[in-house]
Design an enzyme around this catalytic site. Structure first.
Site, PDB file in Angstrom:
ATOM      1  N   TYR A   1      35.476  35.001  42.566  1.00 28.20           N
ATOM      2  CA  TYR A   1      36.826  34.593  42.948  1.00 28.20           C
ATOM      3  C   TYR A   1      37.678  35.788  43.310  1.00 28.20           C
ATOM      4  CZ  TYR A   1      38.763  35.203  38.089  1.00 28.20           C
ATOM      5  OH  TYR A   1      39.188  36.023  37.015  1.00 28.20           O
TER       6      TYR A   1
ATOM      7  N   ARG B   1      37.419  43.886  47.433  1.00 30.12           N
ATOM      8  CA  ARG B   1      36.653  43.711  45.887  1.00 30.12           C
ATOM      9  C   ARG B   1      35.789  42.417  46.164  1.00 30.12           C
ATOM     10  NH1 ARG B   1      40.225  43.165  40.957  1.00 30.12           N
ATOM     11  NH2 ARG B   1      40.755  41.192  41.636  1.00 30.12           N
TER      12      ARG B   1
ATOM     13  N   ARG C   1      19.418  21.303  41.529  1.00 25.34           N
ATOM     14  CA  ARG C   1      19.511  22.044  40.127  1.00 25.34           C
ATOM     15  C   ARG C   1      18.296  22.932  40.083  1.00 25.34           C
ATOM     16  NH1 ARG C   1      18.993  22.457  34.883  1.00 25.34           N
ATOM     17  NH2 ARG C   1      20.775  23.914  33.933  1.00 25.34           N
TER      18      ARG C   1
ATOM     19  N   LYS D   1      33.539  39.851  39.911  1.00 24.45           N
ATOM     20  CA  LYS D   1      34.691  39.064  39.439  1.00 24.45           C
ATOM     21  C   LYS D   1      34.130  37.635  39.473  1.00 24.45           C
ATOM     22  CE  LYS D   1      39.616  38.491  39.969  1.00 24.45           C
ATOM     23  NZ  LYS D   1      40.099  38.387  38.563  1.00 24.45           N
TER      24      LYS D   1
ATOM     25  N   GLU E   1      38.999  45.783  28.115  1.00 29.18           N
ATOM     26  CA  GLU E   1      40.241  45.428  28.835  1.00 29.18           C
ATOM     27  C   GLU E   1      40.825  44.261  28.232  1.00 29.18           C
ATOM     28  OE1 GLU E   1      38.791  44.237  32.779  1.00 29.18           O
ATOM     29  OE2 GLU E   1      36.804  43.381  31.910  1.00 29.18           O
TER      30      GLU E   1
ATOM     31  N   LEU F   1      36.566  44.899  34.804  1.00 31.32           N
ATOM     32  CA  LEU F   1      37.073  44.661  36.451  1.00 31.32           C
ATOM     33  C   LEU F   1      37.883  45.893  36.914  1.00 31.32           C
ATOM     34  CD1 LEU F   1      36.790  42.299  38.426  1.00 31.32           C
ATOM     35  CD2 LEU F   1      39.075  41.850  38.061  1.00 31.32           C
TER      36      LEU F   1
END
Ligand code: PDD
Length: 279
Positions: free
Chosen positions: A31, A50, A98, A146, A178, A203
């Site tokens: 995301y 990114r 799945r 991310k 972070e 990140l």
């Protein structure tokens, strides 16, 4: 509110995603969160760069070109009359039976975007600063990607809240990696800005990069290196950066005041310069 799902702008009540979507079943998705100030997208290019990197690291196909993604971002800003807030964009590996193994390469990725109107520029916390609680960093080792696996950061924020703090800093072997959803920075007594160097451990924040450049241009000495929790507690200033907080002063870590226990001059100045630049 209008949202975007797989090619269509629809009212949020009508938006649907398959129960077999791998984002839902495996957190197999990435995301980006992009800020909107005065109706304008901030740092759109770097966010898309990114995103492309996150997709590449996970061998996930891109759902649209950067130009198409820009059109969709703008489409939502217009449709929702968004003046200030965030645009959330999520790409997952799509819907498939799945199975832990990735589905065939021609499986269509899912693309979802929505807006969140929010007061960002005049957030009261920017004047008071925030209090941090440290928690062990128990995330996986590829925090540079991310992904939507946000359960641990969510738990870390809850833990911080239960300890009377506003947010968590994640700590590994005594070293601050972070914040739960932001990059962590400190300022030493001689005015040097210290921030963790880039690696798989954190990140690569878009706001971090922008703020480091603004700081250097403003004559602030910047050192990219690891720092310990102890060093942070004894620093002159501390702050976090992210798309949603810009530069947010930290005034307390684990109940101990940082510096004077009020937002520091460098953090305040960097927030001011960042917002001026965004105009
Ligand atoms: N979070 N580190 C982590 C773990 C993050 O989740 C984020 C962003 C950042 C800051 O990155 P940037 O400056 O590019 O926003 C650092 C977003 C805002 C979120 O999850 O809502």
């Amino acid at each position: 509110r209008t949202v975007y799902v797989n090619g269509a702008y629809v009212p949020e009540e009508e938006a649907t995603i398959s129960v077999f979507d791998r984002g839902f079943l495996f957190a197999d998705g990435v995301y980006e969160v992009t800020t909107v100030l005065s109706g304008k997208l901030i740092d759109f290019g770097p966010h898309m760069k990114r995103l492309a990197r996150s997709l590449g690291e996970l061998d996930m196909p891109s759902p649209a070109s950067e130009e198409e993604l820009l059109t969709i971002h703008r489409g939502l800003v217009t449709r929702n009359g968004l003046n200030e807030g965030l645009i959330y964009m999520q790409v997952t590996r799509g819907a498939a039976d799945r199975d832990f193994m990735f589905p065939p390469k021609d499986t269509a990725p899912s693309l979802v975007l929505f807006t969140q109107a929010m007061v960002l520029r005049d957030k009261p916390a920017a004047r008071t600063g925030i209090r941090i609680a440290s928690v062990p960093d128990l995330r996986w080792a590829r925090r540079d990607i991310k992904t939507v696996q946000l359960l641990y950061p969510s738990m870390a924020k809850m833990e911080a809240k239960s300890r009377g703090a506003d947010d968590a800093w994640l700590v590994e072997d005594g070293i601050v990696t972070e914040g739960s959803s932001n990059n962590a920075h400190i300022v030493t007594a001689d005015g040097t800005l210290i921030t963790r160097d880039l690696s798989h451990s954190i990140l690569h924040g878009i706001t971090r990069a922008a703020v480091l450049k603004l700081a250097a241009d403003d004559g602030v000495k910047v050192e990219e290196r690891s720092f310990t929790l102890e060093e942070a507690k004894n620093a002159s200033e501390a702050f976090v950066t992210s798309a949603s907080t810009f530069v947010m002063p930290v005034v307390e870590i684990d109940g101990q005041p940082v510096g004077t226990g009020t937002p520091g001059p460098i953090a305040r100045r960097l927030r001011e310069i960042y917002l001026a630049e965004a105009d």
